[in-house]
Design a protein around this motif. Structure first.
Motif, PDB file in Angstrom:
ATOM      1  N   TYR A   1      17.400  25.136  41.569  1.00  0.00           N
ATOM      2  CA  TYR A   1      17.860  23.780  41.906  1.00  0.00           C
ATOM      3  C   TYR A   1      19.384  23.743  41.948  1.00  0.00           C
ATOM      4  O   TYR A   1      20.057  24.411  41.166  1.00  0.00           O
ATOM      5  N   GLY A   2      19.910  22.935  42.855  1.00  0.00           N
ATOM      6  CA  GLY A   2      21.344  22.635  42.838  1.00  0.00           C
ATOM      7  C   GLY A   2      22.230  23.675  43.503  1.00  0.00           C
ATOM      8  O   GLY A   2      23.458  23.535  43.506  1.00  0.00           O
TER       9      GLY A   2
ATOM     10  N   PRO B   1      14.176  24.930  37.603  1.00  0.00           N
ATOM     11  CA  PRO B   1      15.428  25.134  36.872  1.00  0.00           C
ATOM     12  C   PRO B   1      16.271  26.299  37.393  1.00  0.00           C
ATOM     13  O   PRO B   1      17.486  26.286  37.260  1.00  0.00           O
TER      14      PRO B   1
ATOM     15  N   GLN C   1      21.727  18.462  45.787  1.00  0.00           N
ATOM     16  CA  GLN C   1      20.719  17.640  45.086  1.00  0.00           C
ATOM     17  C   GLN C   1      19.499  17.542  45.987  1.00  0.00           C
ATOM     18  O   GLN C   1      19.642  17.611  47.208  1.00  0.00           O
ATOM     19  N   SER C   2      18.339  17.320  45.407  1.00  0.00           N
ATOM     20  CA  SER C   2      17.155  17.093  46.247  1.00  0.00           C
ATOM     21  C   SER C   2      17.271  15.715  46.905  1.00  0.00           C
ATOM     22  O   SER C   2      18.022  14.858  46.412  1.00  0.00           O
TER      23      SER C   2
ATOM     24  N   LYS D   1      14.577  18.934  39.560  1.00  0.00           N
ATOM     25  CA  LYS D   1      15.437  19.821  38.778  1.00  0.00           C
ATOM     26  C   LYS D   1      14.645  20.455  37.621  1.00  0.00           C
ATOM     27  O   LYS D   1      14.755  21.647  37.341  1.00  0.00           O
TER      28      LYS D   1
ATOM     29  N   GLN E   1      15.490  13.484  41.867  1.00  0.00           N
ATOM     30  CA  GLN E   1      16.331  14.617  41.441  1.00  0.00           C
ATOM     31  C   GLN E   1      15.942  15.159  40.062  1.00  0.00           C
ATOM     32  O   GLN E   1      15.853  16.385  39.888  1.00  0.00           O
ATOM     33  N   GLU E   2      15.685  14.266  39.107  1.00  0.00           N
ATOM     34  CA  GLU E   2      15.395  14.754  37.745  1.00  0.00           C
ATOM     35  C   GLU E   2      14.110  15.573  37.703  1.00  0.00           C
ATOM     36  O   GLU E   2      14.060  16.649  37.113  1.00  0.00           O
TER      37      GLU E   2
ATOM     38  N   THR F   1      15.101  23.487  47.632  1.00  0.00           N
ATOM     39  CA  THR F   1      14.958  22.339  46.714  1.00  0.00           C
ATOM     40  C   THR F   1      15.707  21.113  47.232  1.00  0.00           C
ATOM     41  O   THR F   1      15.340  19.982  46.911  1.00  0.00           O
TER      42      THR F   1
END
Ligand code: FBP
Length: 547
Positions: free
Chosen positions: A49-50, A46, A33-34, A42, A38-39, A476
């Motif tokens: 991320y993650g 896309p 996660q950043s 992300k 996070q939202e 990220t």
């Protein structure tokens, strides 16, 4: 013509972590996660991320088809950049000798303008274990527009480049991440890998132990500070005000203080946390000078971090507003003015009254520097502000006033120094030579494993090199949203000095003693051969952090 040291150093074979000494296999951790927002992050990334943190372990021998890689040096020079390139070169060639490495010239601009060189054995050998970025040059062009990304892909395709390695600080690696995402979204098939560089030491986090170059730069400055302290303790007549580079964070000043034990060292992050005014800072220093004078010691050393002025809350507020008014809201670019006078008039007419008062309370030259000069990222060029002179002049004024009031009866005579460029291109210490070579070599393994949007990382670096841990961290993961030039942007979070961190706490526990006593330490020059405690020690900051 080469110096004897250059010739001897060229033969040094940097050490690699054990896992990179043979074939590797990538072990993947959990999705990441950043660090914040996070939202938003992300949604903006896309495709990148993650992703998991990667660790390399010894693996089976496999064959790799030839592949081509490009490399860019971005931003300020840092000792060890040439070793990142030689490590990457050796790594790429070790996977397939027909693979090629290209260097884009003078920073990110070289990619956009299609200016490049191909590295050969002979070319690389000239630069092994040397300081500087002169092998291909560096630049501060921001790589952030689609037109630049599209121009870049043209030359990358033309040269058959599968991956681009960007060596840079937080801003450059942020841009590397944006580029990785863009090429992934467009399915262009080009990977982008970052590499943590900056003498400032502010690109670090749980995954990145230190940015390369910090070690050598701090050791170089500490040698010079130690020499000044010997002189100071011999002549006993000067106070030396020594400004140290580090555009924002005070890591360099703190590390140099830990190495040399000066009479005073300002830490910008503390000044901000305690909401100190410029006068508070001056009073703090004048009290140290007066206390030493009372014991007959009219000499001493003061370390001043380059970014100090930006951390004094009133001045920070002023600079934030200056950055905003000097940016054109339509283009996001710096406004252009016909003359300096016009720029100053515009600034003064468009900032809040309280900020105008702060601006006008500063000496004229500082006022001008704040209004005028910006770097390509829109930041104030604090390296141009002579804080060391500003502070010593204000201390002298305060002492004169105390003399009149009968509170002080010493002599105060100041000398000024600014150490920055003296250390940015120094020949890398053994630590940086090994660390950088490993970062570059490791990047070749990230590429071979198909990774993009990752930063090359080497951990456990306070242990002997064989025990270092190699891998990759998704860029990220280090990001959050910050306000830049009037808009919220995804950026790598800058690591400032933590006031509850071990390096600062150790310094804070000692500084009263160092202020009063003459407790100087003289580290001497960087050594490359000799006992390991002389040649291979990491920075005190890292040692304290890892204790
Ligand atoms: P990077 O963050 O790009 O590594 O550069 C750091 C630095 O050395 C700062 O310490 C200093 O303020 C700045 O570069 C000066 O840069 P320039 O020489 O381009 O003005």
């Amino acid at each position: 013509m080469k110096s004897a040291l250059q010739i001897a150093r060229a033969a040094y074979q940097p050490k690699l972590p054990k896992a990179l000494q043979g074939p590797v296999v990538a072990k993947e951790g959990k999705p990441t996660q950043s660090v914040d927002n996070q939202e938003e992050i992300k949604a903006l990334f896309p495709n990148t991320y993650g992703m998991p943190v990667i660790t390399f372990e010894a693996g089976e021998e496999t064959t790799t088809d030839p592949f081509n890689v490009g490399i860019i040096l971005s931003g300020g020079q840092a000792p060890g950049g040439h070793n990142v390139i030689s490590g990457l070169y050796d790594g790429v060639k070790s996977l397939n000798k027909d693979s090629k490495l290209y260097g884009f010239l003078m920073g990110p601009g070289g990619l956009v303008d299609h200016k490049y060189v191909e590295f050969t054995d002979q070319f690389i050998d000239e630069y092994r274990n040397t300081g500087g970025f002169d092998i291909i040059g560096s630049g501060r062009t921001k790589l952030e527009k689609e037109a630049q990304f599209e121009s870049g892909i043209e030359i990358l395709r033309q040269l058959g480049i599968k991956a681009l390695v960007i060596i840079g600080g937080d801003d450059s690696n942020t841009n590397a991440c944006v580029l990785a995402e863009y090429y992934a979204a467009k399915k262009y098939g080009v990977q982008v890998i970052g590499c943590p560089k900056t003498i400032d030491g502010d690109l670090k986090n749980e995954q990145i132990e230190t940015s390369f170059g910090f070690d050598t730069a701090c050791k170089t400055y500490s040698e010079l500070i130690g020499n000044i302290q010997r002189d100071c303790n011999s002549a006993r007549k000067y106070w030396h005000f020594i400004k140290l580079m580090g555009r924002s964070a005070s890591h360099i000043a703190l590390e140099c203080a830990l190495q040399t034990q000066p009479n005073a060292c300002l830490i910008s992050e503390e000044v901000e946390a305690k909401a100190m005014s410029l006068d508070d800072v001056v009073t703090y220093l004048a009290e140290i000078v007066a206390a030493r004078a009372a014991e007959g010691n009219n000499f001493g050393t003061v370390l001043v971090p380059e970014g100090l002025i930006e951390f004094i809350p009133a001045i920070k507020k002023l600079i934030a507003e200056l950055n905003e008014v000097l940016t054109d809201p339509e283009t996001g670019e710096s406004r252009v003015f016909a003359s300096k006078d016009e720029q100053v008039r515009f600034v003064k007419g468009n900032i809040a009254k309280e900020n105008l008062e702060v601006l006008e309370s500063l000496p004229k030259d500082v006022e001008l520097q704040l209004c005028l000069d910006r770097d390509p990222h829109g930041n104030v060029q604090v390296s141009l502000i002579e804080t060391e002179k500003l502070l010593s002049a204000m201390v002298a004024k305060k002492l004169a006033q105390w003399k009149e009031e009968g509170k002080y009866n010493g002599k105060f005579s100041a000398q000024h120094h600014f150490f920055g460029y003296e250390g940015r291109c120094a020949a890398p210490s053994n630590y940086d030579a090994d660390y950088c070579y490993s970062l570059g070599f490791n990047a070749s393994r990230l590429i071979a494993n198909g990774k993009t949007g990752y930063m090359s990382i080497i951990q456990n670096t306070t242990a002997p090199a064989a025990e270092w841990v190699a891998g990759g961290v998704p860029i990220t993961m280090m990001m959050n949203m910050e306000r830049r030039n009037g808009a919220m942007k995804p950026v790598i979070r800058k690591a400032l000095v933590e006031l509850d961190g071990a390096p600062f706490r150790f310094f804070a526990s000692k500084r009263a003693e160092w202020a009063k006593e003459t407790a100087y330490v003289y580290p001497g020059p960087i050594q490359y051969w000799g006992p390991t405690e002389v040649c291979d020690q990491p920075t005190k900051t890292l040692q304290l952090e890892k204790r």
